[in-house]
Each structure stands twice: as structure tokens, then as C-alpha cells.
Design a protein around this motif. Structure first.
Motif, PDB file in Angstrom:
ATOM      1  N   GLY D 184       0.736  -1.332  -0.003  1.00  0.00           N
ATOM      2  CA  GLY D 184       0.078   0.023   0.123  1.00  0.00           C
ATOM      3  C   GLY D 184       1.007   1.282   0.054  1.00  0.00           C
ATOM      4  O   GLY D 184       1.981   1.251   0.183  1.00  0.00           O
ATOM      5  N   SER D 185       0.160   2.364  -0.150  1.00  0.00           N
ATOM      6  CA  SER D 185       0.734   3.551  -0.483  1.00  0.00           C
ATOM      7  C   SER D 185       1.675   4.055   0.559  1.00  0.00           C
ATOM      8  O   SER D 185       2.806   4.572   0.675  1.00  0.00           O
ATOM      9  N   ARG D 186       0.874   3.736   1.983  1.00  0.00           N
ATOM     10  CA  ARG D 186       2.029   4.383   3.092  1.00  0.00           C
ATOM     11  C   ARG D 186       3.141   3.534   3.291  1.00  0.00           C
ATOM     12  O   ARG D 186       4.088   3.693   4.294  1.00  0.00           O
ATOM     13  N   ASN D 187       3.329   2.432   2.558  1.00  0.00           N
ATOM     14  CA  ASN D 187       4.463   1.512   2.861  1.00  0.00           C
ATOM     15  C   ASN D 187       5.431   1.640   1.709  1.00  0.00           C
ATOM     16  O   ASN D 187       6.302   0.912   1.852  1.00  0.00           O
ATOM     17  N   MET D 188       5.248   2.481   0.821  1.00  0.00           N
ATOM     18  CA  MET D 188       6.033   2.391  -0.364  1.00  0.00           C
ATOM     19  C   MET D 188       7.442   2.891  -0.076  1.00  0.00           C
ATOM     20  O   MET D 188       8.400   2.397  -0.685  1.00  0.00           O
ATOM     21  N   GLN D 189       7.673   3.366   0.890  1.00  0.00           N
ATOM     22  CA  GLN D 189       9.012   3.755   1.334  1.00  0.00           C
ATOM     23  C   GLN D 189       9.346   3.027   2.976  1.00  0.00           C
ATOM     24  O   GLN D 189      10.220   3.364   3.566  1.00  0.00           O
ATOM     25  N   ASN D 190       8.850   2.073   3.047  1.00  0.00           N
ATOM     26  CA  ASN D 190       8.978   1.065   4.036  1.00  0.00           C
ATOM     27  C   ASN D 190      10.067   0.152   3.708  1.00  0.00           C
ATOM     28  O   ASN D 190       9.686  -0.844   3.147  1.00  0.00           O
ATOM     29  N   TYR D 191      11.446   0.474   3.801  1.00  0.00           N
ATOM     30  CA  TYR D 191      12.335  -0.277   3.247  1.00  0.00           C
ATOM     31  C   TYR D 191      12.480  -1.708   3.788  1.00  0.00           C
ATOM     32  O   TYR D 191      12.991  -2.517   2.967  1.00  0.00           O
ATOM     33  N   ALA D 192      12.199  -1.865   4.991  1.00  0.00           N
ATOM     34  CA  ALA D 192      12.257  -3.214   5.655  1.00  0.00           C
ATOM     35  C   ALA D 192      11.261  -4.094   4.927  1.00  0.00           C
ATOM     36  O   ALA D 192      11.543  -5.210   4.478  1.00  0.00           O
ATOM     37  N   LEU D 193      10.143  -3.524   4.803  1.00  0.00           N
ATOM     38  CA  LEU D 193       8.983  -4.579   4.192  1.00  0.00           C
ATOM     39  C   LEU D 193       9.447  -4.597   2.654  1.00  0.00           C
ATOM     40  O   LEU D 193       9.316  -5.543   1.934  1.00  0.00           O
ATOM     41  N   LEU D 194      10.035  -3.542   1.916  1.00  0.00           N
ATOM     42  CA  LEU D 194      10.325  -3.639   0.331  1.00  0.00           C
ATOM     43  C   LEU D 194      11.444  -4.825   0.318  1.00  0.00           C
ATOM     44  O   LEU D 194      11.273  -5.612  -0.700  1.00  0.00           O
ATOM     45  N   GLU D 195      12.387  -4.882   1.087  1.00  0.00           N
ATOM     46  CA  GLU D 195      13.299  -5.686   1.050  1.00  0.00           C
ATOM     47  C   GLU D 195      12.916  -7.258   1.331  1.00  0.00           C
ATOM     48  O   GLU D 195      13.140  -8.325   0.558  1.00  0.00           O
ATOM     49  N   ALA D 196      11.939  -7.314   2.562  1.00  0.00           N
ATOM     50  CA  ALA D 196      11.364  -8.584   2.619  1.00  0.00           C
ATOM     51  C   ALA D 196      10.502  -9.283   1.615  1.00  0.00           C
ATOM     52  O   ALA D 196      10.350 -10.293   1.125  1.00  0.00           O
TER      53      ALA D 196
END
Lengths: 341, 341, 341, 341
Positions: D184-196
Motif C-alpha cells: 500500500g501507499s503508506r508502505n512505499m518507502q517502508n524499506y524493511a518491507l520492500l526488502e522482505a
């Protein structure tokens, strides 16, 4: 300007860019890179239009290097501009505070306000006679009668007058009375008005458009100065952002940025800048602390009864208290607040 | 309007609000809540100014409920506006495409463009004779000579002329030649010009200001219609956002929103809206799919040589291909693209 | 909440809204108006979701009246929050300055910076060990080793440590070393991290998201406080606007607005807020003048050699001079700058 | 990168820049100009950080020339990406429509929706089990039970499942059930989640952050692809602008821009993009006309009773009609809408 080529640009593409540059009498300077080539331009006078280059085959981008404003820039005139406005000198070490109502309403209101703000330490009186408004059905100001009342308030108090000029048709009558012309946000890119104001021999406060970049604001000032009127004051008054809790976002970054780019005085309007009466004094203090050369503040004897902008207007006791704070802040950074006469 | 009281508002605060409402001849309607009271107003004609209420003690906020625009709203006139513009009828089922260069440059350029865009299916010719520009040092258009060349292109092709009106001083000469006046983004809140255009008996395309809300745009249209000129076309042309990869962000949400709020025709300018030549056709298609009643597209025989806006201007083959796509899209949603004569 | 009906809403539409409200155990309160009806709601606990009402036939809008945040609001707790952070008390009359580099680089760099900023009057040391970055290819910080170096700088100088927590996985090790956790802009709406930080017994600086409204920021603080961690500091650090001359626009309006809405301390980060080294001191002064309870400033022994953020980082002489100015401003408004020990 | 010197830069300043460049093992290339010098850099691998240069004496600016994203760019992979998602192939000529409710509520609701949207022509079912919300007091989704209901809806209809992943802790259970992960939008720069998410072997729809630039969005995609998960779909879903009449501004410029910069498929979410139920079909049509490879649409059997997002959710008859229009638009531009099985 610098032309940046795409990685897949051919030698023919590069040669065509070079030829375009030479055709204008300038010199191209290629910088070959690991993945792409960039081409610098020299020999030009004035601004190079990027567009004719952007559309050539193989061109990725055309990047402007020089600023497009000249006469208003510090590169042209390194020292601060200082100039006369009525009996006052603006742009020096002393900070000037312009105060008064959004709209001129009655003789009592405007003369009373002039006396009130003078007592608190303002050196100029503001008041709107010609009012631009979002709706064709709203109050448009007292017009000519408003100007006459402003002149009367000046006679009573000695405060020079700052009032808005709304269009070219009413400029002559406004310029006859005003000591300083106020060019409002919505007119910052009204080029006919900018040019007309450039022909007038009165100082002008140029308010930043609600979504104007600092560069666009400096270009608008350039229009006025290019016509011969060098007495321009730049005024930050809040910009439009996503934040909805305040009607505008006061951009105090603009103060040091404008002062580093331009020699013109920089004023701040915290009343429109935050749009909340109770918070205006905090932003008056902050603007002076940031380096502003003057303030534009809405003051009215009875804000809840004001015809316009009451929600962001101070009464006399609030303004007096805020002026005491502003004087203390000015002193803390080695400046002072100007006094009249 | 609804007055929302603070949780700590006293009965005296509430009574003072009620008294203010009654003083104006209206009726207050209190709604007591769990933590606070809200007060509705009835009996008013026209807009209630929130400001005098916002500043009363105990008031948390004053919320507008009605829209401030009247004549342009669908509540006043439920059916779509349709009107004559030269030999054409705008605002109906058929989509009109206005095409031509940013600036009129030469006779060959403008007559050639008129022939080219007519062949591809445009029904109106655009071309700028008076050009507002960011810099006082940029090309300001061919002015009167440009108008004469536009008239010649019309004689040669039969295409009605759309050209920008820049200020009140040049409005009469522009209005004499133009079939439709174009009021540019920077002038959307130039009230003197809006009023002057309201007195002219020519249709007007009102372009959205670069940071104007849809409500502000409708209020600007209200200025024109309130003066008697009912032939107004609303034109979305991209807004200023944080995105820097495109010079503007085309707001196609505006199309269904404006059409639901207003009976006026809605056009879209994808050339300014995306500002990238290669992407203009995609946005032409999208605008029509979203329900636009017309398009405004920049076309030039040789975009890289255009004096202005070449980077967002189509050449003839690109425009022809895009028109084929637009016709297919129009057909898919039960509309068609108008043809001249 | 207030439900605003459309002018053409039928009595049946209104009755359906009333029925929906009653179905939830609440009471509807109709206010009939000249052209339309509005319906207030009472008897609810907690927030009323507007959506189920917005979609009912005849409804024009559903307007929220109460603020959705509770625990962080001044309505719940009128007096300013003050709390312990290591040996210091934050939130009182004394202003705290947190200074240090963007990234911890070496032992000499971080211990030297701690000594330098302590000498100039900072009471807390900042330094990033876990760095979130736009690009997966950029420096991501010294991680565990960085935390150890921060601890060493604290041992050498006595300055408590402020360092960023990047994700839930590394929170335990960061929380073990840090005296105050820094929750960065990009994580302001990372709800898993907000909840995790709400379980930790360390104060938290919550930085405003680059496009977060003040209301969203207060809701993010509510997440932390709702989990039991009441020691939250709100930090304005610049927002994203259309202006491109500065990377962010510092929103000092936020200072008086947040302080009026919430009891939590409000800090300002002028380094990110303007993003221009030379202009940082002007915004440090302005933030304090606007009422900030603390500052977060990037300082490095040799900014041009800093691994990150050098363009907005002060060196020691610049920081010392700025601290002298900040002390003068604080004194001018009846506050002081805290000193350690 | 290009270093642009100030007009008053000395030869010593220029030599210092050259020395800094050489110190890193790269080559400087000076381009002397009329008023100032620019210096190009070659020989570098990867991105050159502008900061260490911006702070050197005499430097006016450091301009990036190359894009910082690599793996997701068309320069690296010119042809469109096409990949498997469950039984479907995404990214080709056929347009995929993902439809379903904001939140999974009950078995009947989700299975009924799956049957309804399948009948209308959707090829994937969306539904939220883990819901991130602005307020800690709002509904957070049915969580594990929601995933089980989604799986049941898939068994009943054969529609692959798209559901949101909210944080790293719940990623494993979401990834076990979902056919496509929604970030989702609010997680677009949540880098830990992007990497996971980059480690998971499921396709990912990456939604644009509410104020993310296209470049930032491509950098977020780069994080996922750099970890080995190449099946990324970019999704435009509306951005935050000054306009308040719609909750978001759908940026359809993003469609042609992303498709020219990247080889990844581009989807559009018109439900969030305009946030107004009645206007969603217009934007579905426009998105497809602009070149989108797929749509994400909120559909619910009874939108007024939906737990969340009812105001922007279509019912079955509205969705069926909109799908007919979308098919017509797709046909008009030589594409089609995919059908299951």
C-alpha cells in the motif's frame, strides 16, 4: 545551458545539436561520459531557450545553469537595496511594520486604527480600498471613498499609506494617494499590471503568488524593475500546500533564500501566512528572527466586526503585545524596529 | 453555514452566537451534542460569511454547507449548456478539437498549420498573437500582425479562430478577430479581465489556474456569467504538484467533477497537461474517455523549430494518428468527433 | 458529525439517514434550512465514520466536527507535557538542542562531534547508525557498530543519545542504546513500527511525514501513546511543496498549531527543513521565536566530507555562532536554552 | 553528474573540485562558459553523490544526469516485462481488472463479490484482511480469518487473490495465501518491507505513495527487484495535491511516463484515485485509454453498508456497466480485457 544526450544518441545526433548551437552563433562544448555525452554552450547573450534543443533527436534533457533574472539579482548588485518610501527609508537595519485593516470601512475605523497602530509602533498604515475577491457577489471595497479616508488617516497621524492596486484601470487614482503600492498575490503574474506599475514612481510591495516559486516571484519583480521602477519589496505571504488546518503555509525558508538571491528588501505577511488570529504573533516573531526587513500585519479595532479577514486580524492590545516581542527579537539579532519621525 | 462550538464554550458564548445570527435577521438552530454544540443558520439569502462567527468566543469553526457559485451550477440549470461558436455548436454529443501552434510565427506557418489540422479533423484553429511570458525578455508574440495572420488562416480554411486575450487593453482588438477568446491560466483570477470578458459577446475558454481549486475555477466562471456572457467553456490544463518529472499534472478527475457540478462544457488541454510531446496522444485519448467535450492541442509543422512550447507540440503525422485514436475512443463511448461544415 | 443533505433530497432520503443513525443507537437532530437540511448526530462514543452516510441517497456530504485524536489532545490534558529523557527534562521553559551528524562514521568523528556540540551548548547528541535510504545502493549506516560508537561518545561527554529506529527488527538493539528514539519521516505512518515503539519505555521523537497533515501527525502520535508510551515529541522537519529551490518547505505554522492542539512538546529540525547549510541558522532562530521547545540540528566536524547530508550540515564555528543567536532569541521571549549538568 | 560553478568562483575553487573528482579515481571535464564554468565527471561506476561537491567553495550546484534506478529501467531492458501471476499472464496486450471490496467482512460478502466481479469480467479478486488505518481505534481487518475467506472465494470461483501486506511480521502468512501481494501507499518507502517482499516469490503490486514522485516510486521498485523478485507491478493510485474536492488527484500522466522509463507493467486504481463512487467509471475508462495494463477497482454488493471505502466503491450493476465501457475502450486502442480460463 547544458544539453544532456541519451545513452543511445548517435554521433549524428550529437553533431546535429552542435550544428544547432553553431547556427545561433554560439560554441558547443562536448563532454563525453561513460554512458552518455553532455554538451555545454558558450558565447550566448541572455537566456538560451531550452525548447528547441529538447526536441532534437537523441537529446535527453536541456538543463538551465544561469538564473533567468538579472536586475533583481545579487550577482548584478551585491549590496542590499535601500530606498525612500514617503518619509521613511526601507531596506536597512531597521525593521518596518505596516499595520491596518484588510478593508477600509469608515472614517472612525481607519483613523482610529491609524492612531492605534502608530501608538504601538507601526510606521506605515495598510488598508484596502479596491478589494479583489473570489466571488463576484462579495464586498469589493469603498474604492475612491476608501482612498480619501486613507488620505485623511495619513493627515491625522503622519503614517504613510500602503494600499492594494487591483488593476490597470484604477492604478492612476491609487498611485495618486498611496505612498506604497501593494500588488496582491493573485496579480503576481498579471503582466499588464506589472508593466504599468513599473512605470509608476512609487515603491511597490510585490506579494508572492499563492503557488509561485521563488524564481517566478523574482521574475515578476524583474518585470517591474525592467520598466524603471527599482523600488520593489518582495513579500512572502504563505503558499498553498496540502495542509488544510491553516489556509496557507508561511514559507519562512523564503526569507534567507530571497535575501541570498536578490538585493531587494524582503517583508513577510504573517496574517495571511497562517490565517489564524491567535497564532499571528508567533509568526511575526519568527519572521523577524529569520531576517525579514519588515512585516505586514492586519489590525482592526474590533476584529469580529471586520468586513473581511477578521479571523486573522489582531486587535490593539494583541498588536501592542506582539510589537513588544518583535522589538525584543529585533534587538536580540542586532536590529531594531523603526519608529516614525 | 454551521457554527461548531468548542467543548468548553459557555452558555453565554452560545447565546452570543445566536444573537449575532438574529442581528442579521436569520434564525439560529442549536444542536446540542455529547461534547459540544453546533448551530445551524437558516433564513439567509446568498452566502454567509464565516469570518464574523469564527472570531466569536467559544467558536471552534464555521463550516460552509452551500456552494458559493450559482449561475454556473447544475443546481440552477440541470441540463448541459450548448452554444454557438462561429459556425459550430459546442457542448453537445460531438467532441471538438482545437489545434494549432503556441505562437503565430509567419503566414506560411499559420496557414499551413490550419490546413494540416483541418485535414486531420480539427474544427478550430488555435494560435497565440499576444503571449504572456514568465520573463520580460522573452518573445511576447506578433500582436496585431498575429491577429491578421489568424484571420487569413480562417479565410483560407474556414476554421474559426481561438486566441488568447492577455489583458483588458488589448481585449477589444482580440475580440474583433477571435471567434473564441482564450483566457490563460495566469489570468484565471484577474478579475478586471474576467469582468471585461463578461461584457464581450464571444465565447470564452477559461483555463484553470495552475493552482486553482475547482471551486475557484467555477467562481471565476461565475464572474464572467454574472456579467452576461453565458458562453463559457471550462478547460483543465494541468495543475502544479510536487511531481517534477512532468511540468504539470493533468487532473482528469476534474472532468467528471466539473460536469457534475456545472452545466458548462469541459475541455482539456493535454499539451500543457503533460508537457511531453511523446505522451500527449495518450492524454488526448484519456481526456475523451473521461468525458471531455473538447480538446486543445498544440500542433506545428516543425515542432523543434517552434518559437515556443515545441517540447509539447505534435507535428502533422503525430496529430493525424492521435485524431484517429480519439475518434475510436469517442465511438467506443457513444460520441463522435465533430467535423467542420 | 453533521450530515448535509442535497437540495433535492426527499423526505424519504432524510428519514433513511435518521434510521441509519438510530440503528447505531444514536440520535439524529435535523436542522431544516432554506435550500437544504443538515442532520447532527449525538449519543455516539468515539469517532463516527462518515462513509456509511456519504453513500446514502440524498446526502451531499458528511462533515466531521470532533477531532479524531484524543490522548494527545489538549482537550484531554490542558497543561504542557514535561518528561524525563535520560538526565534531562524536556517540554518545559528551557529549550533543548540536539546536534550531531546525519551518519555515525568513525570513533573520532562521533566523539569529536559530541565534544564540539556540547561545548557550543547542545544537550543531546544525534547520529544515525541505521539509515533508511532512497536507493538500495546507498550507504545504510554502520548499524550495530554505529550504536557502540554512540554509546562511547555518551560515555566521553555525558550527552544522551538520539538515534533513528528504522524498522521493528532492529528496534530492540536501538532501544537498548538510545536515550531517545527518532522515528523518521518515511516511517510516520508505519503502523507496525508505531505500535512497537509504543511498547518501548524510551521517549520518541516523531518526525512529520513529508506530506503528512498535522492531523495525520497527531494520529500517528496517538498510536504510540495509545500503547502506553506517553513520552512523545512532535517534530516539524519540512514538508513537500511545489517549491523546488529548497528540498523541503519548513512549516513553522505547525509550531503554534500543534501547541494549541496538543500538550506534547514540539521540536523543529531546520537542517532538513531548509536543506541549505548557509540558511540553517536563520531557521534555527525562527523556530525558537515561533515557540519551539527544542531543535534538531545536523553538525559535523567537516561537512564537505560528511557521508550524508553535508549540504545541510553546520561545522563547529557555524553551530557555535547559531547557538549564541538562539540563546539571545530565547531570552527575548522569556525562555532559555538548557545546559547539561 | 555535472558540477556548476558560481560566476565568482576562483581558479583555485575549480582546481579543488577537480582534485576531489580525481581523488575518487574519476576524471573531471571543465567546460568554461561566458559567465561561469561547469565540470563534468566521467569514469565513475554507480551513482555520484552530489553532496560532497555541493559544499565545496565556489560550487553553485551539482546536477544529476543519469537516473538512479537501473534494474527497473527500460535502458536496461527495452522490452515490456510479462510474467505469470497464478494462472494469468500480466503485462501483455490484455488488460487485467482486479476487483473486490476494501475489507473482507464475511464469507457471504467475499464469495458473493468474487462471483459478481467474475461474472462482470474481472480476472482477479481483491480484498483486505490486514488493514492499515489512520486511527488506532478503527477496524484493522479480519486478519487471519480474512485470508481464509479469501482462499475460500478463490476455491469457489478460480479467481486468484490480491491482498495487502501490512508489515514484515504478517508477511509470511499473507504470502502463503495471496497470489499477488499488494504493497500500500503508506508502505512505499517502508524499506524493511520492500526488502522482505523482494525475497518472496510472489508478484507484488507496488502502489505509489501519496506524495511520492515517479522517481521515488521507481527507486522503491528497484529495492524489490534488487532482492530478486522481478515480478513488480507499478500502480498509480492518486496523489496529494492542493485540490480538496476529491480526496486524491489521479495522475494519469504517470501512465505514459512510467511506461517510457520502465519495462514493468503499470496498473491504475481509479477508486482511490478519485474517491467518488459516481466518477470511478470515467477514470477506469481514462486509465485504459492512457495505456494502463490493468485496473484495481473497489466493488461491494452493498457499498453503503461496506465497513470501509463505501464512498468510492461500485456495486455490481455499476461495475458491469463500467466493464462494458472498458472493453469498448480497450478495443478502440487495439487491446482487449483479459478473461479467466
Amino acid at each position: 545551458m547544458l544539453i544532456v544526450m541519451r545513452p543511445d544518441a548517435t554521433p549524428q545526433d550529437i553533431e546535429q545539436v552542435n550544428a544547432e548551437i553553431r547556427r545561433r552563433g554560439w560554441q558547443p562544448h562536448a563532454i563525453p561520459g561513460g554512458t552518455r555525452t553532455a554538451i555545454g554552450i558558450t558565447g550566448n547573450r541572455g537566456v538560451v531557450e531550452p525548447e528547441p534543443f529538447r526536441v532534437l533527436p537523441g537529446v535527453a534533457d536541456a538543463v538551465l545553469i544561469s538564473q533567468p533574472f538579472k536586475l533583481v539579482s545579487r550577482e548584478v548588485k551585491p549590496e542590499d537595496s535601500k530606498f525612500q518610501a514617503g518619509p521613511l527609508v526601507l531596506g536597512g537595519k531597521s525593521i518596518h511594520v505596516i499595520a491596518g485593516p484588510s478593508s477600509v470601512e469608515t472614517r472612525d475605523q481607519i483613523v482610529g486604527t491609524a492612531q492605534g497602530v502608530k501608538k504601538a509602533g507601526a510606521t506605515l498604515l495598510r488598508g484596502g480600498a479596491f478589494k479583489p475577491h473570489l466571488s463576484p457577489y462579495e464586498f469589493q471595497g469603498l474604492k475612491h471613498d476608501g482612498l480619501a479616508l486613507l488620505a485623511e488617516a495619513r493627515r491625522e497621524t503622519g503614517l504613510p499609506i500602503v494600499t492594494e492596486v487591483k488593476d490597470t484601470a484604477t492604478l492612476p487614482q491609487v498611485a495618486e494617494v498611496a505612498d506604497i503600492l501593494l500588488l496582491g498575490s493573485r496579480n503576481m503574474q498579471n503582466y499588464a499590471l506589472l508593466e504599468a506599475v513599473g512605470e509608476v514612481r512609487k515603491p511597490v510591495i510585490l506579494k508572492r503568488g499563492i503557488s509561485a516559486t521563488l524564481k517566478e516571484m523574482l521574475m515578476a519583480a524583474e518585470y517591474i524593475v525592467a520598466r524603471g521602477n527599482t523600488r520593489v519589496i518582495l513579500c512572502e505571504r504563505g503558499i498553498r500546500t496540502f495542509e488544510t488546518m491553516t489556509p496557507n503555509t508561511l514559507d519562512l525558508n523564503a526569507v534567507p533564500m530571497l535575501k541570498s538571491l536578490s538585493h531587494l528588501p524582503v517583508f513577510v505577511d504573517p496574517s495571511h501566512g497562517i490565517g489564524m488570529r491567535k497564532a499571528v504573533p508567533a509568526l511575526m516573531r519568527a519572521a523577524v528572527a529569520a531576517g525579514a526587513d519588515g512585516l505586514l500585519v492586519q489590525v482592526h479595532p474590533d476584529p469580529p466586526r471586520a468586513i473581511s479577514d477578521g479571523h486573522q486580524t489582531l486587535d490593539f492590545p494583541e498588536f501592542e503585545k506582539a510589537m513588544d516581542e518583535v522589538r525584543a527579537i529585533a534587538g536580540a539579532i542586532g536590529r531594531d524596529v523603526a519608529r516614525l519621525g
